[in-house]
Design an enzyme around this catalytic site. Structure first.
Site, short mmCIF file in Angstrom:
data_model
loop_
_atom_site.label_atom_id
_atom_site.label_comp_id
_atom_site.label_asym_id
_atom_site.label_seq_id
_atom_site.Cartn_x
_atom_site.Cartn_y
_atom_site.Cartn_z
N HIS A 106 0.81 -1.23 0.00
CA HIS A 106 0.00 0.00 0.00
C HIS A 106 0.84 1.27 0.00
O HIS A 106 0.34 2.35 0.32
CB HIS A 106 -0.96 0.00 1.19
CG HIS A 106 -2.05 -1.01 1.06
ND1 HIS A 106 -2.83 -1.43 2.13
CD2 HIS A 106 -2.50 -1.70 -0.01
CE1 HIS A 106 -3.71 -2.32 1.71
NE2 HIS A 106 -3.52 -2.52 0.42
N ASN A 198 -3.93 -12.60 15.77
CA ASN A 198 -4.76 -11.40 15.74
C ASN A 198 -5.32 -11.10 17.13
O ASN A 198 -5.34 -11.97 18.01
CB ASN A 198 -5.93 -11.61 14.76
CG ASN A 198 -6.23 -10.39 13.92
OD1 ASN A 198 -5.84 -9.27 14.27
ND2 ASN A 198 -6.91 -10.59 12.80
#
Length: 230
Positions: A106, A198
């Site tokens: 990104h 996570n």
């Protein structure tokens, strides 16, 4: 096991005060994504977009790698095979921790891009719409960030790496943003084992063979210890 591909998202840097899209406080909560993270938003109000990324850049410069970044750098240094980090993050905390094989799909806050000629150069701490491009001199400076609606960087190489991986690990990702959300299925289809690390289950948790939940600095450090002990 010879190749580990690691995907990291905003959750690995959240402990550093670098907020995720879904934080109720922080920079993202103050703006509509459409206004600050799309080509259309930049065309409509380039000063707003530069102000937003100037603030993010200042925030990132003050941040230091946490234990999760450091654990991944240790994994790369000590693992007998290859470790590649593909990150959705635009900070440089992986590199600051010592990781060398990092792909910023990104883009990066540390980069500037000319919208007129595609020239890239190191971004100053503060950027403005009228900053001239060093190559073509056009006032078309923008952050070298992949916005919504734009193609992430290095995708062909990333797909190749995923398909050659023995293990795919996703850390701190929501599983809501494509194409990264499809990485686990693609890697598994080509035979990779899969693990999610996570804070809480992602949208793609059912696609992973294994999962560990908790703060990134805790679960990533523990997982790296396990891998290196094997």
């Amino acid at each position: 096991m010879e190749k580990i591909v690691v995907l990291t998202g905003a959750g690995i840097s959240a402990e550093n005060g670098l907020g995720t899209f879904r934080d109720e406080e922080g920079l993202w909560a103050q703006h509509r994504i459409e206004d600050v993270a799309t080509p259309e938003g930049f065309a409509a109000n380039p000063q707003l977009v530069h102000d937003f990324y100037n603030a993010r850049r200042a925030q990132a410069v003050e941040a230091s790698p946490n234990a999760a970044h450091q654990a991944l750098a240790r994994l790369e240094a000590e693992f007998s095979g290859e470790v590649l980090i593909v990150t959705q993050n635009v900070d440089n905390l992986h590199e600051a921790a010592g990781s060398k094989a990092v792909v910023h799909m990104h883009g990066a806050l540390s980069g500037a891009l000319c919208a007129a000629c595609d020239h890239r150069w190191p971004a100053p701490l503060v950027m403005a719409p009228n900053d001239p491009c060093p190559a073509c001199n056009q006032p078309a400076t923008r952050p070298d960030i992949v916005w919504f609606g734009e193609m992430p960087y290095g995708m062909e190489a990333i797909w190749d790496q995923l398909r050659a991986a023995d293990l795919f690990v996703a850390i701190g990702t929501s599983g809501n943003v494509y194409p990264a959300a499809a990485f686990v299925q693609d890697a598994a289809r080509y035979g990779a084992d899969t693990v999610e690390l996570n804070l809480e289950p992602s949208a793609t948790i059912s696609d992973f063979a294994d999962a560990r939940f908790g703060k990134a600095s805790d679960v990533v450090s523990a997982w790296v210890e396990e891998v290196l002990a094997q």
